[in-house]
Design a protein around this motif. Structure first.
Motif, PDB file in Angstrom:
ATOM      1  N   ALA A   1       0.838  -1.205   0.000  1.00  0.00           N
ATOM      2  CA  ALA A   1       0.000   0.000   0.000  1.00  0.00           C
ATOM      3  C   ALA A   1       0.869   1.250   0.000  1.00  0.00           C
ATOM      4  O   ALA A   1       0.554   2.240  -0.674  1.00  0.00           O
ATOM      5  CB  ALA A   1      -0.929  -0.008   1.204  1.00  0.00           C
ATOM      6  N   ARG A   2       1.968   1.208   0.746  1.00  0.00           N
ATOM      7  CA  ARG A   2       2.868   2.366   0.796  1.00  0.00           C
ATOM      8  C   ARG A   2       3.478   2.643  -0.574  1.00  0.00           C
ATOM      9  O   ARG A   2       3.550   3.785  -1.013  1.00  0.00           O
ATOM     10  CB  ARG A   2       3.967   2.115   1.826  1.00  0.00           C
ATOM     11  CG  ARG A   2       4.766   3.352   2.154  1.00  0.00           C
ATOM     12  CD  ARG A   2       5.939   3.015   2.989  1.00  0.00           C
ATOM     13  NE  ARG A   2       6.836   2.280   2.077  1.00  0.00           N
ATOM     14  CZ  ARG A   2       7.948   1.713   2.433  1.00  0.00           C
ATOM     15  NH1 ARG A   2       8.314   1.719   3.690  1.00  0.00           N
ATOM     16  NH2 ARG A   2       8.695   1.094   1.558  1.00  0.00           N
ATOM     17  N   ARG A   3       3.906   1.575  -1.268  1.00  0.00           N
ATOM     18  CA  ARG A   3       4.472   1.751  -2.617  1.00  0.00           C
ATOM     19  C   ARG A   3       3.417   2.252  -3.600  1.00  0.00           C
ATOM     20  O   ARG A   3       3.721   3.024  -4.499  1.00  0.00           O
ATOM     21  CB  ARG A   3       5.044   0.433  -3.119  1.00  0.00           C
ATOM     22  CG  ARG A   3       6.406   0.118  -2.588  1.00  0.00           C
ATOM     23  CD  ARG A   3       7.051  -1.058  -3.321  1.00  0.00           C
ATOM     24  NE  ARG A   3       6.214  -2.253  -3.301  1.00  0.00           N
ATOM     25  CZ  ARG A   3       6.237  -3.185  -2.351  1.00  0.00           C
ATOM     26  NH1 ARG A   3       7.057  -3.052  -1.333  1.00  0.00           N
ATOM     27  NH2 ARG A   3       5.456  -4.242  -2.414  1.00  0.00           N
ATOM     28  N   ALA A   4       2.184   1.822  -3.422  1.00  0.00           N
ATOM     29  CA  ALA A   4       1.115   2.237  -4.331  1.00  0.00           C
ATOM     30  C   ALA A   4       0.805   3.721  -4.196  1.00  0.00           C
ATOM     31  O   ALA A   4       0.322   4.343  -5.148  1.00  0.00           O
ATOM     32  CB  ALA A   4      -0.146   1.414  -4.076  1.00  0.00           C
ATOM     33  N   LEU A   5       1.077   4.286  -3.038  1.00  0.00           N
ATOM     34  CA  LEU A   5       0.765   5.700  -2.812  1.00  0.00           C
ATOM     35  C   LEU A   5       1.920   6.633  -3.135  1.00  0.00           C
ATOM     36  O   LEU A   5       1.783   7.845  -3.011  1.00  0.00           O
ATOM     37  CB  LEU A   5       0.306   5.902  -1.366  1.00  0.00           C
ATOM     38  CG  LEU A   5      -1.009   5.194  -1.019  1.00  0.00           C
ATOM     39  CD1 LEU A   5      -1.319   5.367   0.459  1.00  0.00           C
ATOM     40  CD2 LEU A   5      -2.144   5.715  -1.874  1.00  0.00           C
ATOM     41  N   THR A   6       3.051   6.103  -3.552  1.00  0.00           N
ATOM     42  CA  THR A   6       4.163   6.962  -3.973  1.00  0.00           C
ATOM     43  C   THR A   6       3.879   7.460  -5.388  1.00  0.00           C
ATOM     44  O   THR A   6       3.054   6.882  -6.110  1.00  0.00           O
ATOM     45  CB  THR A   6       5.493   6.192  -3.963  1.00  0.00           C
ATOM     46  OG1 THR A   6       5.414   5.120  -4.898  1.00  0.00           O
ATOM     47  CG2 THR A   6       5.820   5.660  -2.575  1.00  0.00           C
ATOM     48  N   PRO A   7       4.533   8.533  -5.811  1.00  0.00           N
ATOM     49  CA  PRO A   7       4.316   9.020  -7.179  1.00  0.00           C
ATOM     50  C   PRO A   7       4.602   7.959  -8.234  1.00  0.00           C
ATOM     51  O   PRO A   7       3.881   7.843  -9.221  1.00  0.00           O
ATOM     52  CB  PRO A   7       5.291  10.195  -7.305  1.00  0.00           C
ATOM     53  CG  PRO A   7       5.460  10.690  -5.906  1.00  0.00           C
ATOM     54  CD  PRO A   7       5.376   9.460  -5.044  1.00  0.00           C
TER      55      PRO A   7
ATOM     56  N   GLY B   1       4.295   4.688  -7.857  1.00  0.00           N
ATOM     57  CA  GLY B   1       3.210   3.711  -7.808  1.00  0.00           C
ATOM     58  C   GLY B   1       1.953   4.220  -8.481  1.00  0.00           C
ATOM     59  O   GLY B   1       1.261   3.478  -9.194  1.00  0.00           O
ATOM     60  N   ILE B   2       1.662   5.486  -8.248  1.00  0.00           N
ATOM     61  CA  ILE B   2       0.488   6.088  -8.895  1.00  0.00           C
ATOM     62  C   ILE B   2       0.684   6.125 -10.402  1.00  0.00           C
ATOM     63  O   ILE B   2      -0.225   5.814 -11.171  1.00  0.00           O
ATOM     64  CB  ILE B   2       0.225   7.501  -8.327  1.00  0.00           C
ATOM     65  CG1 ILE B   2      -0.200   7.398  -6.859  1.00  0.00           C
ATOM     66  CG2 ILE B   2      -0.830   8.232  -9.150  1.00  0.00           C
ATOM     67  CD1 ILE B   2      -0.261   8.720  -6.139  1.00  0.00           C
ATOM     68  N   ALA B   3       1.898   6.469 -10.833  1.00  0.00           N
ATOM     69  CA  ALA B   3       2.182   6.512 -12.276  1.00  0.00           C
ATOM     70  C   ALA B   3       2.034   5.128 -12.892  1.00  0.00           C
ATOM     71  O   ALA B   3       1.503   4.996 -14.002  1.00  0.00           O
ATOM     72  CB  ALA B   3       3.590   7.051 -12.514  1.00  0.00           C
ATOM     73  N   GLU B   4       2.482   4.087 -12.195  1.00  0.00           N
ATOM     74  CA  GLU B   4       2.334   2.726 -12.714  1.00  0.00           C
ATOM     75  C   GLU B   4       0.868   2.342 -12.874  1.00  0.00           C
ATOM     76  O   GLU B   4       0.480   1.732 -13.863  1.00  0.00           O
ATOM     77  CB  GLU B   4       3.033   1.728 -11.791  1.00  0.00           C
ATOM     78  CG  GLU B   4       4.541   1.773 -11.868  1.00  0.00           C
ATOM     79  CD  GLU B   4       5.186   0.826 -10.865  1.00  0.00           C
ATOM     80  OE1 GLU B   4       4.464   0.030 -10.233  1.00  0.00           O
ATOM     81  OE2 GLU B   4       6.411   0.910 -10.713  1.00  0.00           O
ATOM     82  N   ARG B   5       0.048   2.707 -11.875  1.00  0.00           N
ATOM     83  CA  ARG B   5      -1.385   2.377 -11.965  1.00  0.00           C
ATOM     84  C   ARG B   5      -2.043   3.127 -13.118  1.00  0.00           C
ATOM     85  O   ARG B   5      -2.839   2.563 -13.867  1.00  0.00           O
ATOM     86  CB  ARG B   5      -2.092   2.695 -10.659  1.00  0.00           C
ATOM     87  CG  ARG B   5      -1.852   1.639  -9.605  1.00  0.00           C
ATOM     88  CD  ARG B   5      -2.700   1.879  -8.409  1.00  0.00           C
ATOM     89  NE  ARG B   5      -2.278   3.150  -7.809  1.00  0.00           N
ATOM     90  CZ  ARG B   5      -3.016   3.873  -6.986  1.00  0.00           C
ATOM     91  NH1 ARG B   5      -4.208   3.492  -6.664  1.00  0.00           N
ATOM     92  NH2 ARG B   5      -2.561   4.997  -6.485  1.00  0.00           N
ATOM     93  N   VAL B   6      -1.705   4.408 -13.264  1.00  0.00           N
ATOM     94  CA  VAL B   6      -2.286   5.199 -14.353  1.00  0.00           C
ATOM     95  C   VAL B   6      -1.826   4.643 -15.693  1.00  0.00           C
ATOM     96  O   VAL B   6      -2.628   4.509 -16.629  1.00  0.00           O
ATOM     97  CB  VAL B   6      -1.901   6.696 -14.204  1.00  0.00           C
ATOM     98  CG1 VAL B   6      -2.256   7.476 -15.453  1.00  0.00           C
ATOM     99  CG2 VAL B   6      -2.583   7.288 -12.987  1.00  0.00           C
ATOM    100  N   GLU B   7      -0.554   4.299 -15.792  1.00  0.00           N
ATOM    101  CA  GLU B   7      -0.037   3.727 -17.035  1.00  0.00           C
ATOM    102  C   GLU B   7      -0.744   2.420 -17.368  1.00  0.00           C
ATOM    103  O   GLU B   7      -1.078   2.157 -18.523  1.00  0.00           O
ATOM    104  CB  GLU B   7       1.465   3.491 -16.902  1.00  0.00           C
ATOM    105  CG  GLU B   7       2.116   2.955 -18.158  1.00  0.00           C
ATOM    106  CD  GLU B   7       3.608   2.749 -17.995  1.00  0.00           C
ATOM    107  OE1 GLU B   7       4.207   2.124 -18.880  1.00  0.00           O
ATOM    108  OE2 GLU B   7       4.172   3.200 -16.981  1.00  0.00           O
ATOM    109  N   GLY B   8      -0.989   1.609 -16.358  1.00  0.00           N
ATOM    110  CA  GLY B   8      -1.712   0.359 -16.580  1.00  0.00           C
ATOM    111  C   GLY B   8      -3.121   0.610 -17.079  1.00  0.00           C
ATOM    112  O   GLY B   8      -3.601  -0.075 -18.002  1.00  0.00           O
TER     113      GLY B   8
END
Length: 93
Positions: free
Chosen positions: A25-31, A33-40
């Motif tokens: 969860a901590r990694r997902a909330l880093t910039p 991690g957010i960029a990876e989710r948006v890219e996905g």
């Protein structure tokens, strides 16, 4: 004694799982991690749009073939289009 070992093992397993989930969860909330989710998500949307475009192009070709068969039987697509050297198609005229 076996009961205590069972509780210790269960606690260690639960603690390891909690640490894993918190780190994730901590990694997902880093910039990053957010960029990876948006890219996905963007990749998924691009794939969906590409698939929609292919489906629409196929439907257009089918409908065009149906209309040609209905309104121009015996004449192909080339017979319906104007030649390239006609005055209507030359630029500047």
């Amino acid at each position: 004694m076996i009961g205590k070992l069972l509780y210790v093992a269960a606690g260690a397993a639960l603690g390891g799982y909690v640490v894993h989930r918190v780190g994730r969860a901590r990694r997902a909330l880093t910039p990053g991690g957010i960029a990876e989710r948006v890219e996905g998500q963007v990749t998924e949307y691009k794939g969906a749009l590409r698939e929609l475009n292919e489906d629409l192009a196929e439907e257009v070709r089918e409908r065009e073939a149906e209309l040609l068969a209905r309104y121009a039987p015996g004449r192909g697509r080339a017979a319906l289009s104007a030649p390239e050297d006609t005055p209507e198609r030359l630029p500047g005229r």
